[in-house]
Design an enzyme around this catalytic site. Structure first.
Site, short mmCIF file in Angstrom:
data_model
loop_
_atom_site.label_atom_id
_atom_site.label_comp_id
_atom_site.label_asym_id
_atom_site.label_seq_id
_atom_site.Cartn_x
_atom_site.Cartn_y
_atom_site.Cartn_z
CE LYS A 1 32.23 29.92 57.39
NZ LYS A 1 33.19 29.04 56.77
CB THR B 1 42.02 22.78 50.31
OG1 THR B 1 41.40 22.87 51.35
CG2 THR B 1 41.19 23.59 49.14
CE LYS C 1 33.09 23.49 50.84
NZ LYS C 1 34.53 24.25 51.06
P1 NAD Z 1 45.54 32.55 51.83
O1 NAD Z 1 45.47 33.73 52.61
O2 NAD Z 1 46.67 31.54 52.42
O3 NAD Z 1 46.12 32.67 50.32
C1 NAD Z 1 45.38 33.71 49.58
C2 NAD Z 1 46.24 34.13 48.59
O4 NAD Z 1 45.60 34.90 47.58
C3 NAD Z 1 47.40 34.82 48.86
O5 NAD Z 1 48.59 34.61 48.52
C4 NAD Z 1 47.06 36.25 48.72
O6 NAD Z 1 48.17 37.34 48.39
C5 NAD Z 1 46.47 36.08 47.34
N1 NAD Z 1 45.52 37.11 46.98
C6 NAD Z 1 44.62 37.95 47.49
N2 NAD Z 1 43.82 38.87 46.82
C7 NAD Z 1 44.36 38.38 45.52
C8 NAD Z 1 44.06 38.95 44.27
N3 NAD Z 1 43.05 39.86 44.05
N4 NAD Z 1 44.49 38.48 43.22
C9 NAD Z 1 45.54 37.29 43.44
N5 NAD Z 1 45.73 36.83 44.56
C10 NAD Z 1 45.23 37.56 45.66
O7 NAD Z 1 44.22 31.70 51.72
P2 NAD Z 1 43.78 30.30 51.32
O8 NAD Z 1 43.70 29.55 52.68
O9 NAD Z 1 44.82 29.63 50.50
O10 NAD Z 1 42.59 30.31 50.99
C11 NAD Z 1 42.41 30.82 49.44
C12 NAD Z 1 40.76 30.71 48.88
O11 NAD Z 1 40.33 29.15 48.97
C13 NAD Z 1 39.78 31.36 49.90
O12 NAD Z 1 38.86 31.88 49.09
C14 NAD Z 1 39.25 30.32 50.94
O13 NAD Z 1 37.90 30.80 51.47
C15 NAD Z 1 39.35 29.12 49.92
N6 NAD Z 1 39.35 27.86 50.75
C16 NAD Z 1 40.53 27.47 51.36
C17 NAD Z 1 40.64 26.63 52.02
C18 NAD Z 1 41.69 25.98 52.78
O14 NAD Z 1 42.08 24.80 53.34
N7 NAD Z 1 42.79 26.92 53.37
C19 NAD Z 1 39.40 25.45 51.92
C20 NAD Z 1 38.58 25.84 51.14
C21 NAD Z 1 38.35 26.90 50.56
#
Ligand code: NAD
Length: 373
Positions: free
Chosen positions: A80, A152, A68
Site C-alpha cells: 500500500k 467488487t 486479501k
Molecule cells: P464511493 O465513494 O463510490 O461510494 C461511497 C458511498 O457511500 C457514497 O454514495 C457516499 O455518499 C456514501 N456514504 C458516505 N458516508 C456515508 C454514511 N455515513 N452513510 C451512508 N452512506 C455514506 O466509494 P466506493 O468505491 O463505492 O467504496 C465504498 C467502500 O468500499 C469503501 O470503504 C472502499 O474502501 C470499499 N471498497 C471499494 C472497492 C471498489 O472497487 N471501489 C473495493 C474494495 C473496497
C-alpha cells in the site's frame, strides 16, 4: 541496539518486507510505501491520497492487502502507499505529485500501485506513463475499469449466492439493504436485483430511503448520476443517514465507511447475512456479537476482493469477460470455504478467513529462501 518490534511495531512473521519514505522538497511530495509481503509475487495495493493519512494506516492497509491477495489466490503479495495531500487540489498540482511519486518508486518493482481513496484511473495512467507499472487503468490504455463494470459488486453477488447454503433464506425474494449507494453499493443493488432480491433500503452521505415493497433501482441510479441523493427518491419519506441500520432485511451490505457498526449499535441490525463491501465496516467486538447471535458476516477481504482480482487480471493481460468470470468463481469459492470453516470450527468468519489467508501466505513463503514457515 533497538529491537525490530521497538523500531517497527507492525513487524511480525509475515512482514513488512520494506518500508519506503519519500520526501521531494522541490514539489513538497511526502509519501510512503509499505511492501508487506512478496512471497506470492510483486505486491499490489492502492495509492491513497489524503491530508491525514498515517504510517500506521499504510502498514495496516498493506497487511490487509497481503491477506486479501493471498485469499484470492493471486500471484501477488500485499502493499500500500499513501501520499499526503488534499485529493481535491488543482489537477496540475495533483498530476505533478502523482508523477513525482511514481518516479520515486520507479525501481521498486516489488510494488505495483492501484487506485484507492483520493486517486483514480487517471492517476494510474500518469503512474503507468512514468514507470510502466500500475493497475486500475483507463480502458483507453488497456485497463478494465473496475468501478464501471462493478468488479467488487460482482464479488458481493457471488458471496451472496455462496452464502445461501449457510442461511435459511434464498436470494430470490430476499430483502436487501445497501448502506452507501456509491460505486460498490449501486452495482451490488443492481446485481442482486438480477438474482431476484428486493432492495428495501439504501443510503448515502446525505440521507436514506426505504420501501418494504422494494425500491426502483433504476430510478435511484438515475438520481445518483444526476448528482442527487437517494433521499431525493421521495423527500417526504426520506430518513437520516443511519436509518438503514434499523431496516429489517435478509441481507445487509455496508458499502460506505469503516467502523459503521460497533458494539454500541450492532443490536439495531435485523438481518441474517452481512456482506462487507466496505473495508473494516464492523468492529471485531461487534462481529463477535453478530456471530453469537447467528448472523453470518462475510469479512471484507473475502467479500470485497473483486476489485483487486480485476486489477490482477488486468495486469496479467486477461480480457473483460474472463475477468468477470474469475471474480465470481474466486469470491464464491472463498466465501463457501470460509463459512464452512467458521461453522465446523465454531469461530467467526473473520477468524476463519484470517487463518485461511495466513496459511496461504505461509505456503507461498515456504517456497522462498528465507522462509520462517
Ligand atoms: P464511493 O465513494 O463510490 O461510494 C461511497 C458511498 O457511500 C457514497 O454514495 C457516499 O455518499 C456514501 N456514504 C458516505 N458516508 C456515508 C454514511 N455515513 N452513510 C451512508 N452512506 C455514506 O466509494 P466506493 O468505491 O463505492 O467504496 C465504498 C467502500 O468500499 C469503501 O470503504 C472502499 O474502501 C470499499 N471498497 C471499494 C472497492 C471498489 O472497487 N471501489 C473495493 C474494495 C473496497
Amino acid at each position: 541496539m533497538t529491537t525490530i518490534s521497538e523500531e517497527f511495531p507492525f513487524a511480525d512473521e509475515l512482514g513488512p518486507f520494506k518500508v519506503i519514505r519519500i520526501w521531494e522538497p522541490g514539489i513538497e511530495l511526502r509519501a510512503m510505501v509499505v511492501v508487506d509481503n512478496v512471497a506470492a509475487g510483486p505486491s499490489i495495493g492502492g495509492l491513497r491520497m489524503a491530508p491525514d493519512v498515517s504510517a500506521s494506516e499504510c502498514a495496516r492497509l498493506a497487511r490487509a492487502m497481503t491477506l486479501k491477495n493471498a485469499s484470492a489466490g493471486l500471484p501477488h503479495g500485499g502493499g500500500k502507499s499513501v501520499l499526503w495531500g488534499d485529493p481535491r487540489m488543482a489537477p496540475e498540482t495533483k498530476e505533478r505529485l502523482v508523477r513525482g511519486f511514481a518516479a520515486a518508486i520507479a525501481n521498486e518493482h516489488s510494488y505495483i500501485p492501484g487506485p484507492d481513496m483520493g486517486t483514480n484511473e487517471q492517476c494510474m495512467a500518469w503512474v503507468k506513463d512514468e514507470i510502466g507499472r500500475a493497475v486500475g487503468l483507463p480502458r483507453a490504455i488497456g485497463g478494465i475499469p473496475l468501478d464501471e463494470i462493478g468488479a467488487t459488486a460482482l464479488g458481493l453477488k457471488a458471496a451472496a449466492i455462496a452464502a445461501q447454503d449457510f442461511c435459511d433464506f434464498s436470494l430470490d425474494g430476499a430483502r436487501v439493504v445497501v448502506q452507501g449507494f456509491g460505486s460498490v453499493g449501486k452495482h451490488a443493488a443492481r446485481f442482486l436485483r438480477g438474482e431476484g432480491a428486493i432492495v428495501v433500503g439504501a443510503s448515502d452521505s446525505r440521507g436514506s430511503i426505504a420501501d418494504p415493497a422494494g425500491l426502483d433501482i433504476d430510478r435511484l441510479l438515475e438520481l445518483k448520476s444526476a448528482g442527487k441523493g437517494v433521499a431525493d427518491y421521495d423527500p417526504e419519506r426520506a430518513g437520516g443517514v443511519d436509518a438503514v441500520i434499523d431496516i429489517e432485511c435478509e441481507i445487509w451490505i455496508p458499502a460506505a465507511r469503516p467502523d459503521v457498526i460497533t458494539e454500541d449499535d450492532v443490536g439495531r441490525l435485523k438481518t441474517s447475512l452481512i456482506l462487507q463491501g466496505a473495508n473494516i465496516p464492523i468492529t471485531s467486538g461487534a462481529e463477535r456479537i453478530l456471530h453469537d447471535a447467528g448472523v453470518i458476516s462475510v469479512p471484507d477481504f473475502i467479500a470485497n476482493a473483486g476489485g483487486v482480482i480485476c486489477a490482477a487480471e488486468e495486469y496479467a493481460g486477461a480480457g473483460e469477460a474472463a475477468t468477470i468470470q474469475t471474480i465470481q468463481e474466486k469470491v464464491g469459492a472463498n466465501t463457501a470455504e470460509v463459512l464452512e470453516r467458521s461453522r465446523s470450527q465454531a469461530v467467526t468468519p473473520r477468524e476463519a478467513a484470517t487463518v485461511m489467508a495466513t496459511e496461504r501466505v505461509g505456503k507461498a513463503m515456504s517456497t522462498r529462501r528465507w522462509s520462517v514457515f
